[in-house]
Design an enzyme around this catalytic site. Structure first.
Site, mmCIF file in Angstrom:
data_model
loop_
_atom_site.group_PDB
_atom_site.id
_atom_site.type_symbol
_atom_site.label_atom_id
_atom_site.label_comp_id
_atom_site.label_asym_id
_atom_site.label_seq_id
_atom_site.Cartn_x
_atom_site.Cartn_y
_atom_site.Cartn_z
ATOM 1 N N SER A 1 0.842 -1.191 0.000
ATOM 2 C CA SER A 1 0.000 0.000 0.000
ATOM 3 C C SER A 1 0.887 1.255 0.000
ATOM 4 O O SER A 1 1.757 1.372 -0.856
ATOM 5 C CB SER A 1 -0.940 -0.061 1.211
ATOM 6 N N GLU B 1 -8.970 -5.743 -4.454
ATOM 7 C CA GLU B 1 -8.393 -4.644 -3.683
ATOM 8 C C GLU B 1 -9.417 -3.746 -2.963
ATOM 9 O O GLU B 1 -9.446 -3.622 -1.769
ATOM 10 C CB GLU B 1 -7.557 -3.733 -4.612
#
Ligand SMILES: *[C@@H]1O[C@H](CO)[C@@H](O)[C@H](O)[C@H]1NC(C)=O
Ligand SMILES: *[C@@H]1O[C@H](CO)[C@@H](O)[C@H](O)[C@H]1NC(C)=O
Ligand SMILES: *[C@@H]1O[C@H](CO)[C@@H](O)[C@H](O)[C@H]1NC(C)=O
Length: 535
Positions: A201, A323
């Site tokens: 991330s 996601e």
């Protein structure tokens, strides 16, 4: 020469002999503790730099050498931040610390490769401690794991276009930690020539920025999970009004940015962070102005930035198949809003007009209303735009610059899909951050993995650490890893699908990606930061 010294030490009232690791570094003696859940030593909370008290929003300063043995047994310090959910302000500025986990097999004659973890958290949250990033699965594979804290949120990413607060302090903290490791890891039995940086991330975006930055290259391999600098959320414009607005929130009218920063610098950071919360500011890396004698990190939009450091660098990159489902799974019907398309597109493009919005909208939901009925389609749009297509654009850039790319899609759904558990999401697949539960021992996850989950842990940690050791996640196939993971070539976007079984495939979700390829190509002059660059 620095030597790893083990001293015999009588431990507590149990009177059991324990190995108590003491290491002689360039900074002085550091004493760690022997782990109880594996054959490794832990050196936790080692300060690698200090926040400058006179300018806590700016460059860190060196930490003085240790005069006495530094007791490295505490990984609980975190950089000041607000909790993502409760908004409670925690942490401090005494936080620029790193943790080193060393298998007992490491010594000066058996130097082990180093894996350097940069945590995520939207550049605003979390830290590198063991509760989140427990080392036991990774150190089993004979690599040294380093985890770090860096400034996040206000103190890490205030960006004012001034020499004192040029921005990206959090990334520069990471760089300082990396330099500390380069200088000292040898004393811990680490191989200074084999350092892999990795992150997920915002940590993945950070890894990509380390590849882009003009600073020296302190690593030889990189792993970026679910984030690259081409993501629309990877950068933001500087905001000179921010310190003025925070001061105002605290009841003080100061119309000058520099004076406002000076004022805030003298206040308790908790007061300052608390005052900033109501302003709903987003903190991200920014494009810095360059100043003589000031170290800069990002000076142009990633889309324009050359990446010579990628040459001959093995890169492992990928994403999770669902996601962005986390944003939609629990969304209430009244929270759905037509703006989802325009708001997202505005992050990447300037002057997005209605026609452009409509094309993206039609592609994902046709003429349906934006509502809970199309939540999976919206999650798909958001996943593609926010995470997957930026990765898909980064890969050819790496290849053109001489990098070697191993591409994965993680889609295993088991008992350690950390984010799905947090969001109460059931069903197959993996959402953002889920893969971390199969690399790290996380306190929120079951202490004893199921047999199926343990198999995924074994596969993931073996591939990741093979990559760290050999620059290849499957140098040879085995019972554990029967499928050879082939790198991306010019002709084939090979990727490894990681599920209960692993499968080598080509070009994931190719139709959706081709849509965005065309979209970016047709609209490149609207792209933020665009300067006649080939995409
Ligand atoms: C700390 O910040 C002050 C104020 O910007 C600056 O004058 C000083 O040089 C900094 N200290 C170090 C060691 O860089
Ligand atoms: C600050 O700006 C406000 C509004 O622009 C103005 O009313 C005020 O007089 C200014 N104060 C100072 C000290 O310049
Ligand atoms: C998940 O479920 C638990 C227990 O039912 C609840 O307390 C929690 O708020 C839920 N989390 C989310 C994100 O909905």
């Amino acid at each position: 020469m620095n030597v790893l010294i083990f001293l015999l030490f009588i431990y507590g009232s149990w009177a059991l002999p324990r190995l108590d690791p003491l290491v002689d570094t360039k900074k002085g003696l550091i004493r760690g503790v022997q782990a109880t859940d594996g054959d490794y030593a832990m050196f936790m909370g080692i300060p690698y730099a200090k926040v400058n008290e006179s300018n806590p929003f700016g460059a860190a300063v060196p930490y003085p050498d240790f005069k006495e043995t530094y007791l490295a047994n505490d990984d609980t310090s975190i950089c000041i931040q607000n909790q993502q959910r409760t908004k409670e302000v925690t942490g401090s500025l005494d936080c620029l610390k790193l943790n080193i986990y060393v298998p007992n097999s490491a010594n000066t004659r058996n130097k082990l490769p180093v894996l350097f973890w940069i945590h995520g958290g939207r550049f605003q949250h979390t830290s590198g401690g063991r509760r989140q990033y427990g080392p036991k699965y990774l150190v089993k594979k004979d690599i040294i794991l380093v985890t770090i804290n860096y400034r996040v949120g206000l103190y890490g990413f205030m960006c004012l276009d001034t020499p004192e607060v040029p921005g990206n302090q959090g990334l520069k903290d990471q760089l300082r930690a990396l330099r500390w490791v380069k200088e000292n890891i040898d004393s811990f039995g680490g191989d200074v020539n084999k350092i892999t940086i990795f992150g997920s991330s915002a940590g993945g975006v950070s890894v990509d920025y380390h590849l882009l930055s003009k600073q020296e290259k302190i690593f030889d391999k990189a792993i970026t999970q679910s984030g690259t600098s081409l993501a629309p959320w990877a950068f933001i414009d500087s905001d000179r009004t921010l310190p003025i607005r925070i001061a105002e929130k605290l009841g003080v009218v100061i119309n000058d940015s520099e004076q406002a920063v000076e004022y805030l610098s003298n206040l308790d950071p908790k007061t300052v962070v608390a005052a900033s919360l109501d302003l709903s500011v987003t903190y991200r890396p920014c494009i810095e102005k360059e100043f003589e004698g000031i170290e800069s990190f990002i000076t142009d939009y990633p889309v324009n930035t050359p990446i010579p450091k990628v040459k001959d660098t093995p890169i492992l990159i990928g994403y999770n198949n669902l996601e962005k489902l986390f944003e939609y799974a629990n969304k209430l019907p009244e929270e759905y809003n037509e703006d989802v398309f325009v708001n997202n597109l505005n992050l990447a493009f300037n002057a997005v007009d209605e026609k452009l919005v409509k094309i993206a909208r039609n592609f994902y939901i046709g003429d349906e209303d934006v509502s809970i009925d199309v939540k999976y389609d919206l999650a798909e749009f958001d996943s593609d735009f926010t995470f997957i297509h930026p990765i898909h654009r980064s890969i050819p850039k790496y290849l053109e610059n001489g990098g070697k790319v191993f591409y994965y899609v993680f889609k295993y759904g088991g008992g350690r899909n950390y984010a799905k558990l947090r969001e109460n999401i059931t069903g197959p697949g993996a959402i953002h951050s889920d893969e971390k539960g199969y690399l790290f021992d996380m306190a929120v996850l079951p202490e004893t993995p199921t047999v199926e989950d343990q198999a995924i842990i074994d596969k993931m940690t073996t591939m990741w650490t093979n990559f760290v050791k050999y620059g290849d996640p499957t140098p040879e196939t085995s019972d554990l890893l029967p499928v050879k993971w082939i790198a991306v070539t010019e002709d084939a976007l090979n990727y490894l699908e990681i599920d209960s079984e692993q499968t080598l495939k080509k070009r994931p979700i190719h139709a959706r990606m081709a849509f965005w390829d065309l979209y970016y190509k047709m609209n490149k002059e609207h792209l933020k930061g665009y300067r006649n660059t080939e995409l």
